[in-house]
Enzyme design. Structure first.
Site, PDB file in Angstrom:
ATOM      1  N   HIS A 203      54.319  46.503  43.543  1.00  0.00           N
ATOM      2  CA  HIS A 203      54.111  45.457  42.540  1.00  0.00           C
ATOM      3  C   HIS A 203      54.002  46.084  41.149  1.00  0.00           C
ATOM      4  O   HIS A 203      53.583  47.238  41.013  1.00  0.00           O
ATOM      5  CB  HIS A 203      52.797  44.704  42.802  1.00  0.00           C
ATOM      6  CG  HIS A 203      52.833  43.760  43.961  1.00  0.00           C
ATOM      7  ND1 HIS A 203      51.921  43.807  44.990  1.00  0.00           N
ATOM      8  CD2 HIS A 203      53.655  42.725  44.245  1.00  0.00           C
ATOM      9  CE1 HIS A 203      52.180  42.837  45.863  1.00  0.00           C
ATOM     10  NE2 HIS A 203      53.234  42.176  45.437  1.00  0.00           N
TER      11      HIS A 203
ATOM     12  N   CYS B 217      44.367  43.314  43.708  1.00  0.00           N
ATOM     13  CA  CYS B 217      44.910  42.417  44.749  1.00  0.00           C
ATOM     14  C   CYS B 217      43.823  41.621  45.466  1.00  0.00           C
ATOM     15  O   CYS B 217      44.105  40.575  46.056  1.00  0.00           O
ATOM     16  CB  CYS B 217      45.640  43.211  45.823  1.00  0.00           C
ATOM     17  SG  CYS B 217      46.405  44.722  45.280  1.00  0.00           S
TER      18      CYS B 217
HETATM   19  C1  CIR Z   1      51.487  43.536  51.071  1.00  0.00           C
HETATM   20  O1  CIR Z   1      52.354  44.387  51.277  1.00  0.00           O
HETATM   21  O2  CIR Z   1      51.765  42.391  50.693  1.00  0.00           O
HETATM   22  C2  CIR Z   1      50.038  43.912  51.272  1.00  0.00           C
HETATM   23  N1  CIR Z   1      49.941  44.821  52.358  1.00  0.00           N
HETATM   24  C3  CIR Z   1      49.482  44.519  50.019  1.00  0.00           C
HETATM   25  C4  CIR Z   1      49.425  43.546  48.884  1.00  0.00           C
HETATM   26  C5  CIR Z   1      48.876  44.145  47.643  1.00  0.00           C
HETATM   27  N2  CIR Z   1      48.777  43.177  46.625  1.00  0.00           N
HETATM   28  C6  CIR Z   1      48.866  43.437  45.334  1.00  0.00           C
HETATM   29  O3  CIR Z   1      49.190  44.562  44.923  1.00  0.00           O
HETATM   30  N3  CIR Z   1      48.696  42.433  44.492  1.00  0.00           N
END
Ligand code: CIR
Length: 268
Positions: free
Chosen positions: A171, A258
């Site tokens: 991201h 996140c």
């Molecule tokens: C994913 O790959 O969607 C989750 N394992 C990690 C999400 C992390 N979210 C973020 O950076 N906003």
């Protein structure tokens, strides 16, 4: 859009979700072992305490076993003082997380709108600054989604700019954060990208790229523990820090931003 001092980091509320047991099956780019759900919940508890310590009222939602990545509530929504926007996460196993978070958004906001069209946006690709909102295109956020999102923001009086997240970065905010007060923390690649104009940047130390994801919450910057050079650089730039363990979240590519939606409600 008008410069709104504090938009990026002055908050009254947050929404978080307790990690489920299924978090051990969370998505990851590189396997370094499954996160342990109990340990993750312990680390998450410290995270919630730190948000509360920074002055926020935190709604902690119950775990959702059907969605291993659902503790990363930043991805299915985006919140502004005017209202909340339900996004459309760009990976199939997370698509329905937008529906799952609706009632929590409605509990705090009179206005909750859905991202128009069929494009995808993950909240992890949205960096809110005080004078512009940056949207990073990534494997999770496509141009159709970014443009639809920018349209909603424009209706609410916010300006957005679309940027290209560097290859290999999950991201946009995996590699940069706002420290507030027009200072950006960024990996070297991001700092050299030109995305941040003439804002001051604090560059993450070599080998510490994970520490690019921090959150400024009111007067404190929450920083992952274990990245001493970056921590020192943030302090040297004049910011007060709180260190937090994020070892389990890291195993599935998650960081501090996140794990919550943070917002300022009129009247506090
Ligand atoms: C994913 O790959 O969607 C989750 N394992 C990690 C999400 C992390 N979210 C973020 O950076 N906003």
């Amino acid at each position: 859009m008008a410069h709104r001092p504090g938009l990026s980091h002055r908050f009254t509320h947050a929404i978080a979700r307790t990690p489920s047991n299924s978090v051990s099956k969370g998505i990851r780019a590189v396997d370094s072992g499954d996160p342990d759900a109990e340990t993750f919940r312990r680390e998450h508890g410290l995270y919630v305490k730190a948000l509360q310590g920074a002055g926020l009222t935190v709604d902690v939602l119950p775990p959702l076993e059907a969605f291993p990545d659902s503790c990363f509530v930043e991805d299915p929504a985006f919140c502004l003082p005017e209202g909340a926007i339900r996004l459309r996460p760009g990976t199939q196993s997370r698509e329905a997380e937008g529906a799952a978070i609706r009632s929590a958004l409605e509990n705090r906001f009179d206005t909750v709108v859905d991202l128009p069209g069929q494009g995808c946006v993950d909240g992890g690709d949205i960096l809110m600054l005080d004078d512009v909102i940056l949207i990073g295109l990534s494997a999770r956020t496509n141009r159709a989604g970014a443009e639809a999102f920018a349209g909603v923001l424009a209706n609410w009086g916010y300006m957005a700019e679309v940027c290209e997240t560097p290859d290999g970065v999950l991201h946009f905010k995996t590699a940069c954060s706002t420290l507030g007060d027009d200072v950006i923390l960024a990996t070297r690649v991001m700092a050299e990208s030109g995305f941040f104009g003439d804002r001051k940047t604090v560059v993450v130390a070599d080998g510490e790229d994970y520490a690019a994801n921090v959150i400024r919450v009111n007067d404190a910057v929450l920083v992952p523990e274990g990245y001493p050079q970056t921590h020192a650089a943030i302090q040297a730039a004049g910011f007060k820090t709180v260190l937090l363990p994020t070892h389990e979240a890291r195993k599935i590519d998650g960081g501090l931003s996140c794990l919550s939606l943070r917002f300022a409600l009129p009247g506090g």
